[in-house]
Design a protein around this motif. Structure first.
Motif, short mmCIF file in Angstrom:
data_model
loop_
_atom_site.label_atom_id
_atom_site.label_comp_id
_atom_site.label_asym_id
_atom_site.label_seq_id
_atom_site.Cartn_x
_atom_site.Cartn_y
_atom_site.Cartn_z
N LEU A 1 0.07 19.25 -0.23
CA LEU A 1 -0.06 17.79 -0.19
C LEU A 1 0.24 17.21 1.20
CD1 LEU A 1 1.57 16.81 -3.60
CD2 LEU A 1 -0.85 16.94 -3.04
N GLY A 2 0.52 18.06 2.16
CA GLY A 2 0.73 17.57 3.52
C GLY A 2 2.10 16.95 3.75
N ARG B 1 -3.05 15.36 7.29
CA ARG B 1 -2.37 14.68 6.19
C ARG B 1 -2.97 13.31 5.98
NH1 ARG B 1 2.17 13.29 3.51
NH2 ARG B 1 2.39 11.06 3.86
N LYS B 2 -3.76 13.16 4.91
CA LYS B 2 -4.38 11.86 4.65
C LYS B 2 -3.31 10.89 4.14
CE LYS B 2 -9.14 13.00 4.27
NZ LYS B 2 -10.36 12.99 3.46
N GLU B 3 -3.29 9.68 4.70
CA GLU B 3 -2.24 8.75 4.28
C GLU B 3 -2.79 7.54 3.55
OE1 GLU B 3 0.76 8.10 7.31
OE2 GLU B 3 1.63 9.96 6.58
N PHE B 4 -3.54 6.69 4.26
CA PHE B 4 -4.10 5.50 3.64
C PHE B 4 -5.61 5.56 3.77
CE2 PHE B 4 0.05 4.10 5.28
CZ PHE B 4 0.63 3.72 4.09
N ASP B 5 -6.33 5.32 2.68
CA ASP B 5 -7.79 5.40 2.69
C ASP B 5 -8.18 6.72 3.37
OD1 ASP B 5 -7.67 2.90 1.51
OD2 ASP B 5 -7.60 1.90 3.45
N ASP B 6 -9.03 6.65 4.40
CA ASP B 6 -9.37 7.91 5.06
C ASP B 6 -8.64 8.08 6.39
OD1 ASP B 6 -10.98 8.94 3.07
OD2 ASP B 6 -12.67 7.69 3.71
N VAL C 1 -2.99 11.70 9.52
CA VAL C 1 -2.09 12.15 10.58
C VAL C 1 -2.36 13.64 10.78
CG1 VAL C 1 0.33 12.67 11.06
CG2 VAL C 1 -0.27 10.45 10.12
N ARG D 1 0.86 -1.19 0.00
CA ARG D 1 0.00 0.00 0.00
C ARG D 1 0.90 1.24 0.00
NH1 ARG D 1 -3.48 0.20 4.75
NH2 ARG D 1 -5.11 1.21 3.57
N VAL D 2 0.51 2.18 -0.79
CA VAL D 2 1.33 3.38 -0.92
C VAL D 2 0.57 4.54 -0.30
CG1 VAL D 2 2.46 4.93 -2.55
CG2 VAL D 2 2.27 2.51 -3.07
N MET D 3 1.22 5.29 0.57
CA MET D 3 0.52 6.45 1.14
C MET D 3 0.30 7.50 0.05
SD MET D 3 3.40 8.05 3.69
CE MET D 3 3.40 6.66 4.79
N ARG D 4 -0.68 8.37 0.27
CA ARG D 4 -1.10 9.28 -0.81
C ARG D 4 -0.01 10.24 -1.28
NH1 ARG D 4 -7.28 10.94 0.09
NH2 ARG D 4 -7.98 8.93 0.86
N THR D 5 0.80 10.67 -0.36
CA THR D 5 1.89 11.60 -0.72
C THR D 5 3.10 11.25 0.16
OG1 THR D 5 1.14 13.20 0.94
CG2 THR D 5 0.31 13.50 -1.31
N ARG E 1 3.78 25.30 6.19
CA ARG E 1 3.53 24.41 7.34
C ARG E 1 4.35 23.14 7.31
NH1 ARG E 1 -2.82 23.93 8.06
NH2 ARG E 1 -2.69 23.13 5.96
N MET F 1 5.55 16.70 5.37
CA MET F 1 5.84 17.20 6.72
C MET F 1 7.25 17.78 6.87
SD MET F 1 3.83 14.47 9.15
CE MET F 1 4.75 13.01 8.86
N VAL G 1 -1.52 20.42 10.20
CA VAL G 1 -1.81 19.87 8.87
C VAL G 1 -2.55 18.55 9.03
CG1 VAL G 1 -0.74 19.00 6.74
CG2 VAL G 1 0.34 20.87 8.00
N ALA H 1 3.12 14.29 15.63
CA ALA H 1 2.18 13.77 14.63
C ALA H 1 1.28 12.75 15.32
CB ALA H 1 2.94 13.13 13.48
N PHE I 1 -0.56 16.75 11.99
CA PHE I 1 0.87 17.09 12.17
C PHE I 1 1.01 18.54 12.59
CE2 PHE I 1 4.71 18.79 9.89
CZ PHE I 1 5.64 18.29 10.79
#
Ligand code: SF4
Ligand code: SF4
Lengths: 399, 94
Positions: free
Chosen positions: A69-70, B14-19, B22, A18-22, A98, A72, B12, B31, B24
């Motif tokens: 895109l968040g 920060r969407k990572e996987f699905d919904d 994090v 699974r790849v994180m969105r960004t 940020r 960090m 922030v 975080a 931050f």
């Protein structure tokens, strides 16, 4: 290379990772300029790289995209990032979007004004300064005359401004016998809380000077013994994600596992030696996206022309790297009969590329079997740490 | 409890996987991971006046929401407050 024709990489039929969105962070070479020319620098002397700098506006535009895109954290390197005349403006752009940042530097260009500016942002995680010895002789051997004094002055300037300083010691032929003095200098004289170590690798400029720089098997054994001894004398103050100390830990674990007939170590036995591409991406000074700062050849697009998220999610090169951990080491002729195969990670892909011409195979540089066959010794006991070399995020850094 | 709270504008999501996401805080580097319900609460926090309002938003967004959801939201918001991810609105002196 022997047996290479038989090489048939195979990806285990498991679910795709699974790849994180960004990406969470990016390693950015802010400049291709440097006031030094260290003989082991991985950044310079890569034939395919265009050593040029982007204008301020290009980076600021890109930082906006990163912020949206968040992303960090940005790690700003080069070359020497403190040579950018617009460094304050660039960092302001990072803060406004940020994000946090850290810098990798040779320490020589850090003024009191810039150090205060970094502290005032409240977003600077640390500045990493390279120090390769406890005196000018050990440090300057690979980095040039006068560079030790300036690095130390840079550290003191940062300390006075209350900026977190991280020090990285790169071990090579000229300083390998001076690790005790180096440690005493950094931890006692400079009063640093700790430092990290690695070793010069067959990358960039080092390829031209390798015989005078790279550790022999005997020197590597000696470095491991010294670092394990020093780690015991200064608990939790010496770290490593690559180089002799990391190898001592990893190899001791592998040797013990084999001796005990232990079951395979989870996550090993495949090309799992690097996980950077799961969370990070890098950008060259000319704006080209790359998988990692050590793998400068294979570009994935250009900032402000190719959207960061598209590159991150759709690059076929990144997809190849992300499926590395499903490529069994037994696929490779050199590993097929190895007794350590179930405990091994196949090591760093950048060194695999520079030494074999193929990033998607084990690197001979950190091959335990080869090291032992050549007479290498691993310390009997090592101090356990939470960070394992295969969890590495920033192996070899410039500056 | 919610009317006087405001999300930290520097934080922030920060969407990572699905919904999953994090939260931050770049000022501290902290975080905090959160699930899709936490994401919904975070996005609705500045628009809602009460915990009931937040619970209503959550019930409208998810199926099979447990009866205890309001307590869970209260605990989540208290945690965000303790971590500095949300703050209290302070009236300016006239
Ligand atoms: S120790 Fe060397 S030969 Fe053995 S599995 Fe690892 S890379 Fe292959
Ligand atoms: S290692 Fe760092 S300081 Fe040395 S030449 Fe390379 S970029 Fe410059």
């Amino acid at each position: 290379m022997e047996g290479q024709d038989e090489f048939q990489p195979a990806v285990l039929p498991q679910e795709a990772p699974r790849v994180m969105r960004t990406p969470r962070g990016l390693d950015i070479a802010l400049t291709a300029r440097c006031n030094l020319r260290c003989s082991y620098c991985y950044f310079f002397d890569n034939e395919v790289v265009q050593y040029e700098d982007l204008p301020t506006e290009e980076w600021l535009r890109f930082f906006e995209e990163c912020g949206r895109l968040g992303v960090m954290d940005l790690t700003l390197a080069g070359g020497e990032p403190f040579l950018r005349e617009d460094l304050h403006e660039l960092i302001q752009g990072i803060v406004e979007n940020r994000m946090r940042f850290s810098l990798l530097s040779n320490g020589s260009q850090i003024t009191a004004e810039t150090a205060s500016f970094l502290a005032a942002t409240g977003r600077c995680s640390h500045v990493q300064v390279s120090v390769d010895g406890g005196d000018a002789e050990a440090h300057d051997a690979a980095r040039g005359e006068g560079s030790f004094e300036r690095a130390v002055e840079g550290i003191r300037t940062l300390q006075r401004a209350d900026v977190n300083v991280a020090v990285r010691v790169t071990i090579h032929k000229h300083n390998v016998h001076r690790l005790e003095e180096t440690t005493r200098f950094l931890l006692e004289d400079l009063g640093l809380p700790g430092f990290s170590t690695n070793s010069a690798g067959y990358l960039g400029s080092c390829q031209q000077h390798s015989s005078g720089l790279l550790l022999t098997v005997e020197e590597r054994s000696e470095a491991m013994e010294a670092l394990v001894r020093l780690e015991r004398a200064y608990p939790n103050r010496i770290s490593a994600t690559a180089g002799p100390l990391a190898e001592a830990r990893m190899w001791r674990e592998m040797v013990d596992a084999r001796a005990a007939g232990a079951p395979p170590i989870p996550g090993r036995g495949c090309l799992s030696g690097c996980g950077c591409h799961a969370t990070k991406l890098a950008v060259r000074s000319d704006g080209r996206y790359i998988v990692c700062g050590l793998l400068q050849d294979d570009t994935l697009g250009r900032i402000n022309e190719d959207a960061l998220q598209d590159v991150w999610l759709e690059s076929s090169t990144l997809a190849t790297f992300r499926s590395r951990h499903r490529v069994p080491l037994r696929t490779f002729p050199e590993c097929r009969t190895c007794e350590y195969v179930d405990y091994c990670t196949g090591n760093c892909p950048a060194l695999a590329l520079s030494l074999t011409g193929d990033a998607q195979r084990p690197s001979p540089d950190a091959c335990l079997r080869r090291f032992l066959e050549q007479g290498g010794r691993i310390p009997e006991t090592v101090v356990e740490t939470a960070v394992r070399p295969d969890a590495d995020r920033s192996r070899r850094t410039p500056s | 409890m919610v009317k006087d709270l405001v999300t930290n504008p520097n934080v922030v999501l920060r969407k990572e996987f699905d919904d999953w996401a994090v939260l931050f805080d770049p000022d501290t580097g902290d975080a905090v991971g959160t699930n899709p319900i936490g994401v919904t609460v975070w996005n609705a926090l500045d628009e809602c006046d009460t915990l009931e309002d937040l619970a209503t938003v959550v019930r409208a967004s998810f199926e099979d929401v447990p009866d205890t959801v309001q307590d869970d939201i209260e605990a989540f918001v208290a945690d965000l407050l303790a971590k500095g991810l949300v703050g209290k609105v302070v009236e300016e002196r006239p």
